[in-house]
Write an enzyme that holds these catalytic residues in place. Structure first.
Site, short mmCIF file in Angstrom:
data_model
loop_
_atom_site.label_atom_id
_atom_site.label_comp_id
_atom_site.label_asym_id
_atom_site.label_seq_id
_atom_site.Cartn_x
_atom_site.Cartn_y
_atom_site.Cartn_z
N GLU A 80 0.55 -1.39 0.66
CA GLU A 80 0.16 -0.23 -0.04
C GLU A 80 0.91 1.26 -0.36
OE1 GLU A 80 -1.13 -1.31 3.38
OE2 GLU A 80 -2.91 -2.42 3.21
N GLU B 167 -8.73 -5.61 0.71
CA GLU B 167 -8.66 -6.15 2.44
C GLU B 167 -9.11 -5.90 3.10
OE1 GLU B 167 -4.14 -5.13 3.32
OE2 GLU B 167 -3.34 -5.26 1.54
#
Ligand SMILES: *[C@@H]1O[C@H](CO)[C@@H](O)[C@H](O)[C@H]1NC(C)=O
Ligand SMILES: *[C@@H]1O[C@H](CO)[C@@H](O)[C@H](O)[C@H]1NC(C)=O
Length: 344
Positions: free
Chosen positions: A171, A278
């Site tokens: 990320e 996620e």
């Protein structure tokens, strides 16, 4: 894949694929991305345990010692449970050793491809990198162009262009917001320039691409453009106090729906599609209620939410609190039943 989704995928990809169609009796999914199924899948492998991107301190590292590939037999078990999308992480420095724009390691590519070639699933190809912050949009574009030129199956592949930096995860965080935008756009341009026109492209934002902070941090991402109009905004959301996904305790039983609500409004207001790339919560009653509430809220907004992917599965998770790895994983044993209503 259990039913008509391959046909649907093929249609989405604009290609004609003859596919065996098996009937099954389950109800239609609350989500639309792939009819009948919420997209819960193997996420990548985000902490220090296992996966093709693990062993970040040893590059290229040794297969079986520093890193491991997901196990296709346990992926099949999850497919049989109704999952149909798998977020496969790999390490940029292993695929393209030496240089982001260089040629690929054939062995690593072959192992990666073997997973992507599994039948009847979507694979989300997700890079992570642990080098310095990538500032060259042109090199990043070339990297993704090289990836997208590979003859991967096009009807079941989405490309995620995360450029994780200085971390084991995938990320963006703490980066210049315009750079994040420009890297995403460069990757889209590279993928389309490679002639890969059918794939969805998942983009991620800054601040760990969190759904709860999306509107305050990543509003500029609405400027991304794709000639194929297949951008999917991938957000992540955990339900512990700091949203990091490191605790099995959820803030409250309603925290899930609360944390996605502003992102839902943003997607709708801007005419965008999103996916929860996620999410997780601990195996306890409060988290189960919070997870169910979040997925129900997303399902009620399936005009903008295309699905969700559990974090995480993989061979080396051991006793990790969120492990969805069949059959001993903590979440496989304790959370799968909670997710079942959303599976195909
Ligand atoms: C990962 O492992 C390294 C040592 O190998 C350790 O320093 C680091 O804290 C670990 N990170 C996580 C998220 O577990
Ligand atoms: C690919 O997988 C095989 C096992 O199937 C393993 O022996 C080999 O080392 C792997 N290579 C890479 C580069 O991942």
């Amino acid at each position: 894949m259990k039913l008509t989704s391959l046909i649907l995928l093929a249609a989405a990809a604009g290609s004609a694929v003859a596919a065996p169609v098996r009937e099954h009796a389950k109800r239609a999914s609350l989500f639309q991305f792939v009819e009948e199924k919420i997209l819960i899948g193997l996420s990548g492998f985000g902490t220090n345990e296992s996966g093709a991107e693990f062993g970040e301190n040893n590059l290229p590292g040794v297969w079986g010692t520093d890193y491991i590939w997901p196990d296709t037999s346990t992926i099949q078990t999850l497919i049989d449970k109704g999952m149909n999308i798998f977020r496969v992480q790999f390490k940029m420095e292993r695929l393209a050793p030496g240089s982001m724009t260089g040629s690929f390691n054939a062995d690593y590519l072959r192992n990666l491809t073997a997973i992507l070639e599994m039948e009847d699933v979507w694979a989300v190809l997700t890079i992570s990198s642990n080098g310095a912050i990538i500032t060259s949009t042109s090199e990043f574009q070339t990297f993704w162009q090289n990836v997208a030129m590979r003859p991967f199956r096009e009807q079941a592949l989405a490309l995620a262009e995360n450029a994780d930096i200085n971390d084991v995860d995938n990320e963006y965080y703490g980066m210049d917001q315009t750079l994040v935008l420009n890297l995403n756009q460069a990757a889209i341009n590279g993928i389309r320039a490679a002639g890969a026109t059918s794939q969805y492209i998942f983009v991620e934002g800054n601040s760990w691409t969190g759904a709860w902070t999306w509107t305050s941090v990543n509003d500029n991402m609405k400027a991304l453009t794709d000639p194929q109009d297949k951008i999917v905004y991938e957000m992540h959301q955990y339900l512990d106090s700091d949203g990091s996904g490191t605790s099995a305790t959820c803030v409250s039983s309603t925290i899930g729906e609360e944390r996605v609500s502003s992102a839902t409004a943003w997607l709708r207001a801007n005419g965008k599609k999103g996916i929860l790339g996620e999410f997780a919560g601990g195996v306890n009653d409060q988290c189960k209620t919070a997870v169910t509430g979040m997925l129900n809220a997303m399902a009620a907004s399936s005009d903008v939410w295309l699905g969700a992917m559990w974090w995480a599965a993989g061979p080396w998770w051991g006793s990790y609190i969120f492990s969805m790895e069949p059959t001993s994983g903590t979440a496989y044993q304790g959370m799968l039943a909670t997710l079942e209503p959303f599976l195909g």
